[in-house]
Design an enzyme around this catalytic site. Structure first.
Site, PDB file in Angstrom:
ATOM      1  N   PRO A 177       0.832  -1.209   0.000  1.00  0.00           N
ATOM      2  CA  PRO A 177       0.000   0.000   0.000  1.00  0.00           C
ATOM      3  C   PRO A 177       0.867   1.259   0.000  1.00  0.00           C
ATOM      4  CG  PRO A 177      -0.388  -1.333   1.989  1.00  0.00           C
ATOM      5  CD  PRO A 177       0.636  -2.053   1.178  1.00  0.00           C
ATOM      6  N   LEU A 217       5.243   1.530   4.727  1.00  0.00           N
ATOM      7  CA  LEU A 217       5.756   0.158   4.542  1.00  0.00           C
ATOM      8  C   LEU A 217       6.882   0.139   3.503  1.00  0.00           C
ATOM      9  CD1 LEU A 217       2.424  -1.899   4.542  1.00  0.00           C
ATOM     10  CD2 LEU A 217       4.083  -1.709   6.405  1.00  0.00           C
ATOM     11  N   GLY A 218       7.442   1.281   3.221  1.00  0.00           N
ATOM     12  CA  GLY A 218       8.597   1.336   2.310  1.00  0.00           C
ATOM     13  C   GLY A 218       8.232   1.201   0.840  1.00  0.00           C
ATOM     14  N   SER A 219       7.015   1.645   0.469  1.00  0.00           N
ATOM     15  CA  SER A 219       6.592   1.479  -0.937  1.00  0.00           C
ATOM     16  C   SER A 219       7.445   2.313  -1.889  1.00  0.00           C
ATOM     17  CB  SER A 219       5.116   1.851  -1.095  1.00  0.00           C
ATOM     18  OG  SER A 219       4.905   3.190  -0.718  1.00  0.00           O
ATOM     19  N   SER A 220       7.823   3.525  -1.482  1.00  0.00           N
ATOM     20  CA  SER A 220       8.611   4.361  -2.407  1.00  0.00           C
ATOM     21  C   SER A 220      10.017   3.800  -2.567  1.00  0.00           C
ATOM     22  CB  SER A 220       8.641   5.825  -1.944  1.00  0.00           C
ATOM     23  OG  SER A 220       9.182   5.920  -0.649  1.00  0.00           O
ATOM     24  N   ASP A 258      15.172   2.393   4.447  1.00  0.00           N
ATOM     25  CA  ASP A 258      14.178   1.744   3.575  1.00  0.00           C
ATOM     26  C   ASP A 258      14.823   1.184   2.315  1.00  0.00           C
ATOM     27  OD1 ASP A 258      12.523   2.786   5.476  1.00  0.00           O
ATOM     28  OD2 ASP A 258      11.057   3.599   4.061  1.00  0.00           O
TER      29      ASP A 258
END
Ligand code: MEV
Length: 301
Positions: free
Chosen positions: A87, A92-95, A138
């Site tokens: 998400p 949650l480290g998406s980028s 991240d």
């Protein structure tokens, strides 16, 4: 054409305290972002992005292409397709995952020979330049996978324990949450410094229990860490409620993960309890998913 994928991450311990040089423990999770890169040889340079993912990821992809362009001039159109299970804007480290997977796919497509350290470093530069601030955690965890002790960047193998992520569905700005802790630290330095230092001690102790696979003790320390994050003012009613619901449903422990102010929490539990915890969080109207720790960092698919 090349496809690479990279994982998201959670913090077992130590977010925010790590900004003040204290220890933290992060972990790659099995939610991944897949990036396909295709060079259209008949067309002039241009970046086309297709995605199942929020447009917020686009600046990271564009910046990653620019970084690669500094190493090797790209003169054709680049088509980038993103499929993400992580998400967006949920801490949650998406980028980091989209950045690292894009860099790795371009590295492979253009045969640049960048190693993982170089990809992680470039990934951090991309995040830093897009966001104006970013810790290297991240992008490092997304590149290498496993459990990572910060600041040493020592890697440990993923653990075998039930894990549930609860998503508040609310986004928040990491920058603003860091500023909130900074202002508490300015107003009540003695008190805030004590809390931050204690979180660092929890991270050190927690890492030892993770290595021994003593999940009862890991969970207890996660609960204490959550209490201290609440004291720092970065939890929300919803995050705290999800943590309490997970504990009542039998979790070893639960805490928010990342910057807080929204985003996600993480609970650890025996595998047998995973569905109970997912149900307990869902009853609150929040989304819950099972996840696992993974040793797999960035991969060529
Ligand atoms: C955000 O995911 C974690 C923070 O500790 C900031 C950082 O380490 O960059 C709040």
């Amino acid at each position: 054409m090349k496809i690479c994928s990279a994982p998201g991450k959670i913090y077992f311990f130590g977010e925010h305290a790590v900004v003040y040089g204290e220890n933290a423990v992060a972990c790659a999770i099995d939610l991944r972002t897949k990036v396909k890169v295709e060079v259209q040889s008949s067309e002039a340079f241009k970046i086309e992005i297709l995605s199942n993912y929020k447009a917020e990821s686009y600046p990271y992809v564009v910046k990653a292409v620019e970084k690669i362009n500094e190493i090797k001039k790209i003169s054709n159109k680049i088509k980038v397709e993103i499929k993400s299970q992580i998400p967006a804007e949920a801490h949650l480290g998406s980028s980091a995952a989209v950045t690292v997977a894009t860099l790795a796919a371009l590295n492979s497509e253009f045969k640049l020979g960048l190693n993982l350290e170089e990809i992680a470093k470039l990934g951090h530069e991309v995040e830093y330049e897009v966001q104006g601030a970013a810790s290297p955690t991240d992008t490092y965890v997304s590149t290498f996978g496993g459990i990572v002790a910060i600041p040493e960047r020592k890697r440990f193998s993923a653990i075998d324990v039930g894990m549930v992520i609860g998503d508040s569905g609310k986004s928040s700005s990491t920058k603003e949450m860091i500023a909130r802790v900074r202002s508490l630290n300015l107003e009540y330095p003695e008190i805030a410094k004590g809390i931050i230092k204690t979180i660092g001690s929890i991270s050190k102790a927690g890492l030892q229990y993770l290595e021994k696979a003593d999940f009862q003790a890991v969970g207890r320390l996660m609960d204490i860490n959550q209490g201290l994050l609440e004291a720092l003012g970065v939890s929300t009613e919803q995050l705290s409620a999800m943590c309490n619901a997970a504990r009542k449903a039998g979790a070893y422990g639960a805490k928010l993960t990342g910057a807080g102010g929204g985003g996600c929490m993480i609970a650890i539990c025996s595998r047998a309890r995973v569905q109970d915890i997912i149900s307990a969080i869902s009853i609150l109207g929040c989304k819950a998913v099972e996840t696992r720790a993974t040793n797999e960092g960035v991969l060529i698919e």
